[in-house]
Design a protein around this motif. Structure first.
Motif, PDB file in Angstrom:
ATOM      1  N   ASP A 277     -15.244  -9.089  40.715  1.00  0.00           N
ATOM      2  CA  ASP A 277     -13.825  -9.307  40.427  1.00  0.00           C
ATOM      3  C   ASP A 277     -13.432 -10.766  40.643  1.00  0.00           C
ATOM      4  N   ARG A 278     -13.878 -11.342  41.749  1.00  0.00           N
ATOM      5  CA  ARG A 278     -13.578 -12.750  42.022  1.00  0.00           C
ATOM      6  C   ARG A 278     -14.253 -13.662  41.007  1.00  0.00           C
ATOM      7  N   LEU A 279     -15.474 -13.314  40.614  1.00  0.00           N
ATOM      8  CA  LEU A 279     -16.199 -14.091  39.610  1.00  0.00           C
ATOM      9  C   LEU A 279     -15.437 -14.132  38.288  1.00  0.00           C
ATOM     10  N   LEU A 280     -14.947 -12.979  37.857  1.00  0.00           N
ATOM     11  CA  LEU A 280     -14.218 -12.903  36.591  1.00  0.00           C
ATOM     12  C   LEU A 280     -12.917 -13.692  36.656  1.00  0.00           C
ATOM     13  N   GLU A 281     -12.206 -13.578  37.775  1.00  0.00           N
ATOM     14  CA  GLU A 281     -10.957 -14.322  37.934  1.00  0.00           C
ATOM     15  C   GLU A 281     -11.208 -15.832  37.853  1.00  0.00           C
ATOM     16  N   LEU A 282     -12.275 -16.278  38.498  1.00  0.00           N
ATOM     17  CA  LEU A 282     -12.595 -17.713  38.487  1.00  0.00           C
ATOM     18  C   LEU A 282     -13.013 -18.170  37.091  1.00  0.00           C
ATOM     19  N   ALA A 283     -13.803 -17.350  36.394  1.00  0.00           N
ATOM     20  CA  ALA A 283     -14.232 -17.706  35.045  1.00  0.00           C
ATOM     21  C   ALA A 283     -13.040 -17.853  34.110  1.00  0.00           C
ATOM     22  N   ILE A 284     -12.078 -16.946  34.250  1.00  0.00           N
ATOM     23  CA  ILE A 284     -10.873 -17.017  33.418  1.00  0.00           C
ATOM     24  C   ILE A 284     -10.033 -18.231  33.801  1.00  0.00           C
ATOM     25  N   GLN A 285      -9.890 -18.471  35.092  1.00  0.00           N
ATOM     26  CA  GLN A 285      -9.088 -19.607  35.559  1.00  0.00           C
ATOM     27  C   GLN A 285      -9.650 -20.939  35.076  1.00  0.00           C
ATOM     28  N   ASN A 287     -11.903 -21.306  32.566  1.00  0.00           N
ATOM     29  CA  ASN A 287     -12.283 -21.251  31.143  1.00  0.00           C
ATOM     30  C   ASN A 287     -13.787 -21.406  30.912  1.00  0.00           C
ATOM     31  N   VAL A 288     -14.564 -20.623  31.619  1.00  0.00           N
ATOM     32  CA  VAL A 288     -16.013 -20.582  31.390  1.00  0.00           C
ATOM     33  C   VAL A 288     -16.309 -19.321  30.584  1.00  0.00           C
ATOM     34  N   GLY A 289     -16.731 -19.495  29.344  1.00  0.00           N
ATOM     35  CA  GLY A 289     -16.914 -18.366  28.447  1.00  0.00           C
ATOM     36  C   GLY A 289     -15.600 -17.795  27.954  1.00  0.00           C
ATOM     37  N   ILE A 290     -14.518 -18.534  28.170  1.00  0.00           N
ATOM     38  CA  ILE A 290     -13.163 -18.082  27.847  1.00  0.00           C
ATOM     39  C   ILE A 290     -12.468 -19.177  27.030  1.00  0.00           C
ATOM     40  N   GLN A 291     -11.667 -18.777  26.066  1.00  0.00           N
ATOM     41  CA  GLN A 291     -10.843 -19.734  25.341  1.00  0.00           C
ATOM     42  C   GLN A 291      -9.412 -19.211  25.226  1.00  0.00           C
ATOM     43  N   THR A 292      -8.479 -20.118  25.126  1.00  0.00           N
ATOM     44  CA  THR A 292      -7.070 -19.743  25.000  1.00  0.00           C
ATOM     45  C   THR A 292      -6.779 -19.350  23.557  1.00  0.00           C
ATOM     46  N   LYS A 293      -6.300 -18.140  23.359  1.00  0.00           N
ATOM     47  CA  LYS A 293      -6.009 -17.654  22.018  1.00  0.00           C
ATOM     48  C   LYS A 293      -4.682 -18.194  21.516  1.00  0.00           C
ATOM     49  N   LYS A 294      -3.657 -18.103  22.341  1.00  0.00           N
ATOM     50  CA  LYS A 294      -2.353 -18.638  21.953  1.00  0.00           C
ATOM     51  C   LYS A 294      -1.519 -18.880  23.201  1.00  0.00           C
ATOM     52  N   ILE A 295      -0.576 -19.790  23.078  1.00  0.00           N
ATOM     53  CA  ILE A 295       0.383 -20.080  24.146  1.00  0.00           C
ATOM     54  C   ILE A 295       1.773 -19.718  23.641  1.00  0.00           C
ATOM     55  N   ILE A 296       2.461 -18.877  24.389  1.00  0.00           N
ATOM     56  CA  ILE A 296       3.791 -18.429  23.998  1.00  0.00           C
ATOM     57  C   ILE A 296       4.828 -19.051  24.917  1.00  0.00           C
ATOM     58  N   GLU A 297       5.810 -19.715  24.345  1.00  0.00           N
ATOM     59  CA  GLU A 297       6.911 -20.280  25.121  1.00  0.00           C
ATOM     60  C   GLU A 297       8.076 -19.298  25.141  1.00  0.00           C
TER      61      GLU A 297
END
Length: 308
Positions: A277-285, A287-297
């Motif tokens: 769980d901590r590994l996944l949170e850090l990867a998302i934080q 951006n390792v293997g993760i990309q931002t799809k969209k930013i909503i204001e």
């Protein structure tokens, strides 16, 4: 006709790829638009943000849900292929429609959906959700949707990591630690050393350019087996052989309570334990293997501006 909802698209989606060939998203959109007899106006209709055609967006969501159930796979980015499980579903002569209720028959979908059930039922199609939406404020609705997307992302990332080789996972871990700032910005300060005779060490972080200060890394890609106190003691022993007390133990599984205690028994050892769980949170934080799809204001009135 009007653009069909994503559940209505799921059965035809499987039907058009039942030959077992690999199809791109563009091909799927074209074939399914013919199936539903959509005209040019239908295909020009866009989602509320205006950034994507509505029909293409719904085809994408259909693909996502079929994938969660294991009825299709994505052999490469943006390309889809039916699985044996998907073919078996189509062989059911009584089946003419696929919805979320049908997908719940499959273990893979149940496991994915269970990630949303920490706070009670989450029937994605039932009246309960509709009632909740009608009773909630937009801010709460957006918050809950964001939370569900985050949980789904963690689930998908974990499944991907578990499907890769141990070598890939070791490289992933070292890349994550680099993104977190360990070893500075110099890529040469990181080294993947995991081999069959690695002595419990999979990676090294060099804290200085002369490579005097080191942090050793152990990366365990396990499906369900929990890390035991013996694993921790073996890691500590490997660190002692290297003449250091600093180490990071990362796993796609979890640690037993005894393993947690083993890491903290000696105050001179600085062992950091990172579970799935901590590994996944850090990867998302980071951006390792993760990309931002969209930013909503989300904007609101500036009341200070209108005050006298």
């Amino acid at each position: 006709m009007a653009v069909p909802d994503f559940q209505t698209i799921m059965y035809p989606f499987l039907e058009v790829i039942k030959d077992g060939q690999i199809y791109s998203l563009d091909q799927m959109v074209e074939m399914l638009s013919v199936h539903f007899s959509l005209n040019s106006d239908d295909l020009r209709e866009r989602i509320p943000s205006g950034k994507q055609p509505l029909f293409r967006n719904r085809v994408g969501w259909s693909r996502s849900y079929l994938d969660k159930a294991g009825l299709i796979i994505t052999p490469s980015r943006g390309h889809y292929q039916i699985t044996e499980l998907g073919k078996q579903a189509l062989n059911d002569a009584t089946l003419s429609y696929i919805n979320i209720a049908f997908l719940r028959r499959f273990e893979a979908f149940q496991q994915w959906e269970s990630t949303f059930n920490s706070e009670g039922s989450n029937d994605l199609t039932g009246s309960t959700v509709i009632e909740e939406i009608q009773a909630e404020t937009p801010d709460v609705i957006i918050g809950k949707a964001t939370e569900n997307l985050h949980k789904s992302l963690k689930y998908e990332l974990l499944q991907l990591l578990k499907s890769k080789t141990p070598d890939f996972f070791e490289r992933f871990v070292v890349e994550l630690l680099a993104k977190m700032g360990y070893g500075g910005v110099d890529a040469s300060n990181f080294e993947v050393v995991g081999q069959s005779n690695d002595g419990g060490i999979d990676g090294i972080i060099y804290q200085d350019h002369l490579r005097i200060e080191k942090i050793y890394v152990q990366a365990k890609k396990w499906d369900s087996t929990k890390v035991s106190p013996k694993d921790i003691r073996d890691f500590i022993g490997a660190l002692n052989l290297k003449g250091t007390t600093k180490g990071v133990f990362i796993t796609t599984s979890t640690f037993t309570n005894e393993a947690l205690n083993a890491a903290n028994q000696n105050p001179h050892n600085k062992i950091v334990l990172i579970d799935s769980d901590r590994l996944l949170e850090l990867a998302i934080q980071f951006n390792v293997g993760i990309q931002t799809k969209k930013i909503i204001e989300i904007k609101e009135i500036d009341n200070d501006f209108f005050e006298d």
